[in-house]
Scaffold this active site. Structure first.
Site, PDB file in Angstrom:
ATOM      1  N   ILE A  67       0.899  -1.164   0.000  1.00 39.54           N
ATOM      2  CA  ILE A  67       0.000   0.000   0.000  1.00 39.54           C
ATOM      3  C   ILE A  67       0.935   1.210   0.000  1.00 39.54           C
ATOM      4  O   ILE A  67       1.910   1.247   0.756  1.00 39.54           O
ATOM      5  CB  ILE A  67      -0.963  -0.021   1.212  1.00 39.54           C
ATOM      6  CG1 ILE A  67      -1.855   1.225   1.268  1.00 39.54           C
ATOM      7  CG2 ILE A  67      -0.239  -0.164   2.533  1.00 39.54           C
ATOM      8  CD1 ILE A  67      -2.959   1.149   2.353  1.00 39.54           C
ATOM      9  N   SER A  68       0.679   2.171  -0.866  1.00 39.35           N
ATOM     10  CA  SER A  68       1.614   3.287  -1.034  1.00 39.35           C
ATOM     11  C   SER A  68       1.688   4.169   0.214  1.00 39.35           C
ATOM     12  O   SER A  68       0.774   4.198   1.035  1.00 39.35           O
ATOM     13  CB  SER A  68       1.206   4.148  -2.230  1.00 39.35           C
ATOM     14  OG  SER A  68       1.169   3.367  -3.401  1.00 39.35           O
ATOM     15  N   GLN A  69       2.795   4.895   0.299  1.00 39.22           N
ATOM     16  CA  GLN A  69       3.007   5.854   1.389  1.00 39.22           C
ATOM     17  C   GLN A  69       1.951   6.974   1.296  1.00 39.22           C
ATOM     18  O   GLN A  69       1.713   7.496   0.206  1.00 39.22           O
ATOM     19  CB  GLN A  69       4.416   6.430   1.223  1.00 39.22           C
ATOM     20  CG  GLN A  69       4.816   7.421   2.274  1.00 39.22           C
ATOM     21  CD  GLN A  69       6.055   8.206   1.879  1.00 39.22           C
ATOM     22  OE1 GLN A  69       6.610   8.016   0.790  1.00 39.22           O
ATOM     23  NE2 GLN A  69       6.472   9.087   2.741  1.00 39.22           N
TER      24      GLN A  69
END
Ligand code: SAH
Length: 221
Positions: A67-69
């Site tokens: 899951i992206s930052q």
């Protein structure tokens, strides 16, 4: 707002200030930040990672993906300058977190994922949360999704080897595509690609980033 989300928002705001010379802005729009503050990131993270759910960091979502930052999600969303009547294409559904952020901001989100298990899980999750403006597709994002094209915005959340020509084709004139480009374990560039009214392409290098690769392989179970 819960304390965890307040901290996450502060971290995003600080990183925006820290990177302002690269990203050309000191802060992201209120509209985007309000949505980031309202979508609960913990709902997209596995039970064992709940303590980290509001960290300004990427987290594992299984299948070797992340899951992206949150700062990157805010940045990419802000760069697209979304309007409420937009039809958006997202490549790399993953956990569905970025999908939810988009679905709060625009009329229709079309999201593609190569790994069937992730796509299915995200669909279940987002449908369960009540989102009705998202279409899901298992497929290779390099090809785009012709059915709902042309798009008002395209966002790619995995690093491509090159800007996929079919995505550029499926973008409307005077609209934007945001995409990380580069090899795994090498510095990748987050590019903001604009198609002008004459259908000429202009790419602007925004920031060095680290994404999982946008793979050329077949659909994975
Ligand atoms: N936006 C997601 C990011 C997930 S990571 C989130 O925040 O959760 C990138 C995702 O892109 C992974 O789920 C990966 O499986 C997917 N992906 C990789 N190559 C792809 C391709 N060619 N087409 C579609 N999705 C792809």
């Amino acid at each position: 707002m819960n304390k965890n989300i307040t901290n996450m928002i502060a971290d995003i705001e600080n990183e925006a200030i820290y990177t302002q010379h690269s990203i050309g802005r000191k802060a992201f729009s209120n509209k985007v930040m309000k949505v980031i503050a309202s979508v609960q990131r913990d709902k997209f993270v596995a039970p064992e990672l709940q303590v980290f759910a509001f960290d300004n960091a990427p987290l594992s979502i299984g299948h070797g993906q992340t899951i992206s930052q949150p700062y990157i999600v805010a940045l990419m969303t802000d760069l697209l300058q979304l309007e409420s009547d937009y039809r958006v294409l997202e490549i790399g559904t993953g956990s569905g977190y970025q999908t939810a952020i988009l679905a709060e901001l625009v009329e229709q989100v079309n999201t593609m994922e190569l790994v069937q298990a992730l796509g299915k899980q995200a669909k279940q999750r987002l449908t369960g949360m009540g989102y009705k403006n998202i279409n899901f597709q298992i497929g290779n994002g390099y090809e785009g999704w012709l059915e709902h094209a042309p798009y008002d915005a395209i966002i790619v959340t995995a690093a491509a080897d090159y800007i996929p020509p079919l995505l550029v084709e499926q973008l409307k004139p005077c609209r934007k595509l945001v995409i990380p480009v580069g090899q795994i374990y090498m510095p990748q560039k987050l590019l903001l690609v604009e198609k002008d009214k004459h259908e000429n392409i202009h790419a602007q290098n925004i920031l060095d980033v680290t994404f999982v690769p946008l793979r050329q392989s077949d659909i994975e179970q």
